[in-house]
Scaffold this motif. Structure first.
Motif, PDB file in Angstrom:
ATOM      1  N   ALA A   1       0.835  -1.198   0.000  1.00  0.00           N
ATOM      2  CA  ALA A   1       0.000   0.000   0.000  1.00  0.00           C
ATOM      3  C   ALA A   1       0.873   1.252   0.000  1.00  0.00           C
ATOM      4  N   LEU A   2       0.643   2.119  -0.995  1.00  0.00           N
ATOM      5  CA  LEU A   2       1.390   3.384  -1.127  1.00  0.00           C
ATOM      6  C   LEU A   2       0.397   4.503  -1.424  1.00  0.00           C
ATOM      7  N   PRO A   3      -0.479   4.818  -0.495  1.00  0.00           N
ATOM      8  CA  PRO A   3      -1.542   5.802  -0.757  1.00  0.00           C
ATOM      9  C   PRO A   3      -0.986   7.197  -1.007  1.00  0.00           C
ATOM     10  N   GLY A   4      -1.800   7.976  -1.697  1.00  0.00           N
ATOM     11  CA  GLY A   4      -1.441   9.369  -1.979  1.00  0.00           C
ATOM     12  C   GLY A   4      -1.967   9.783  -3.335  1.00  0.00           C
ATOM     13  N   HIS A   5      -1.471   9.144  -4.383  1.00  0.00           N
ATOM     14  CA  HIS A   5      -1.994   9.437  -5.723  1.00  0.00           C
ATOM     15  C   HIS A   5      -3.505   9.214  -5.726  1.00  0.00           C
ATOM     16  N   THR A   6      -3.932   8.090  -5.198  1.00  0.00           N
ATOM     17  CA  THR A   6      -5.313   7.834  -4.770  1.00  0.00           C
ATOM     18  C   THR A   6      -5.211   7.154  -3.408  1.00  0.00           C
TER      19      THR A   6
ATOM     20  N   GLY B   1      -6.261   4.295  -2.663  1.00  0.00           N
ATOM     21  CA  GLY B   1      -6.011   2.874  -2.843  1.00  0.00           C
ATOM     22  C   GLY B   1      -4.829   2.544  -3.727  1.00  0.00           C
ATOM     23  N   THR B   2      -3.905   3.465  -3.907  1.00  0.00           N
ATOM     24  CA  THR B   2      -2.726   3.204  -4.737  1.00  0.00           C
ATOM     25  C   THR B   2      -1.824   2.165  -4.075  1.00  0.00           C
ATOM     26  N   VAL B   3      -1.391   1.191  -4.870  1.00  0.00           N
ATOM     27  CA  VAL B   3      -0.479   0.157  -4.384  1.00  0.00           C
ATOM     28  C   VAL B   3       0.608  -0.082  -5.424  1.00  0.00           C
ATOM     29  N   ALA B   4       1.677  -0.738  -4.986  1.00  0.00           N
ATOM     30  CA  ALA B   4       2.680  -1.309  -5.876  1.00  0.00           C
ATOM     31  C   ALA B   4       2.577  -2.821  -5.753  1.00  0.00           C
TER      32      ALA B   4
ATOM     33  N   SER C   1       4.810  10.723   1.974  1.00  0.00           N
ATOM     34  CA  SER C   1       5.067   9.743   3.033  1.00  0.00           C
ATOM     35  C   SER C   1       5.268   8.347   2.462  1.00  0.00           C
ATOM     36  N   SER C   2       4.533   8.035   1.397  1.00  0.00           N
ATOM     37  CA  SER C   2       4.663   6.709   0.796  1.00  0.00           C
ATOM     38  C   SER C   2       6.039   6.482   0.181  1.00  0.00           C
ATOM     39  N   LEU C   3       6.757   7.563  -0.138  1.00  0.00           N
ATOM     40  CA  LEU C   3       8.121   7.395  -0.632  1.00  0.00           C
ATOM     41  C   LEU C   3       9.006   6.749   0.427  1.00  0.00           C
TER      42      LEU C   3
END
Length: 259
Positions: free
Chosen positions: A168-173, A175-178, A221-223
């Motif tokens: 989970a890498l939220p921010g762009h949306t 529910g954004t994930v890698a 933060s997801s970075l």
């Protein structure tokens, strides 16, 4: 063969991984012995490209076992309906599931960007090429998708070929994930980190501009989370592959900042 199929845009980027799409949009086909997996699903106008690419090796849409969506924006979900009708399971983070269920025109409502795109267009008129391309390739013509499988937070997919891991890498949306495929040494970052940002005209690791990002603070933060992931070849939703690993990519993106 129509220009919309753009077969010259298909090429191998890693063992068992092929990049499809065009100069602006990437999606990927993972060719695992246990079955095919799509990571993201491009735009509706890419359907001919995908069909023709599969046919050249004697395969078809029916051999795609799963579609893993990094988020719900329409330039990543355009072939979901076709893949689902052919028998693929569709997976998306629960926080972006409503975008699929309500259709592509709902994306800006469910994940409203922090800023209007108009200041970007005024500063850099060439950036209009991105939205126009999305429209030309049918980005707003898709139908609502029902029956997608959802997950929360990080998730291990033991049932999917390659046993990928969602991060989970939220921010762009929200529910954004890698998706990390450890055995293949690849990390599909979607739009959590890209290497081409057309709104500001940047090439290299960066965040998507606020004109298309829902929560800039969360994206930054997801970075930090991205930087902690194991070494891997980064395959973004926009732009070329990045071979120097997640930590270097996150450092460069943080240095660029959020525009």
């Amino acid at each position: 063969m129509s220009r919309r199929t753009q077969p010259d845009r298909v090429h191998q980027v890693a063992p068992a991984v092929e990049r499809l799409g065009d100069g602006m949009v990437n999606f990927y086909l993972v060719d695992h012995p246990d079955g095919l997996v799509l990571v993201d699903a491009g735009l509706p106008g890419h359907l001919g490209q995908l069909r023709e690419h599969l046919a050249r090796s004697g395969r078809s849409l029916h051999e795609i076992k799963a579609v893993l969506l990094t988020h719900g924006h329409p330039d990543h979900t355009g072939l979901v309906t076709a893949a689902q009708q052919a028998g693929a399971d569709i997976w998306i983070h629960e926080a972006d599931a409503a975008i699929l269920a309500d259709g592509p025109r709902s994306a800006m409502r469910h994940a409203k960007p922090e800023r209007s795109m108009f200041p970007y267009l005024l500063r850099r008129p060439a950036s209009i090429s991105g939205p126009l391309h999305l429209a030309r390739m049918g980005g707003f013509s898709g139908r609502p998708v029902h029956g997608a499988h959802t997950f929360q937070g990080d998730h291990h997919f033991d049932e999917i070929p390659g046993r990928p891991q969602a991060v989970a890498l939220p921010g762009h949306t929200d529910g954004t994930v890698a998706y990390h495929f450890p055995a293949l040494g690849v990390l599909f970052t979607g739009d959590a980190l890209v290497t081409r940002e057309d709104m500001i005209g940047h090439t290299g690791p960066s965040l998507v501009s606020r004109g298309f990002t829902h929560d800039g603070a969360a994206a930054l933060s997801s970075l930090d989370r991205l930087a902690e992931l194991p070494p891997a070849l980064l395959l973004p939703g926009h732009g070329p592959a990045f071979a120097d690993g997640p930590q270097a990519a996150a450092t460069q993106a943080r240095h660029m900042g959020l525009h």
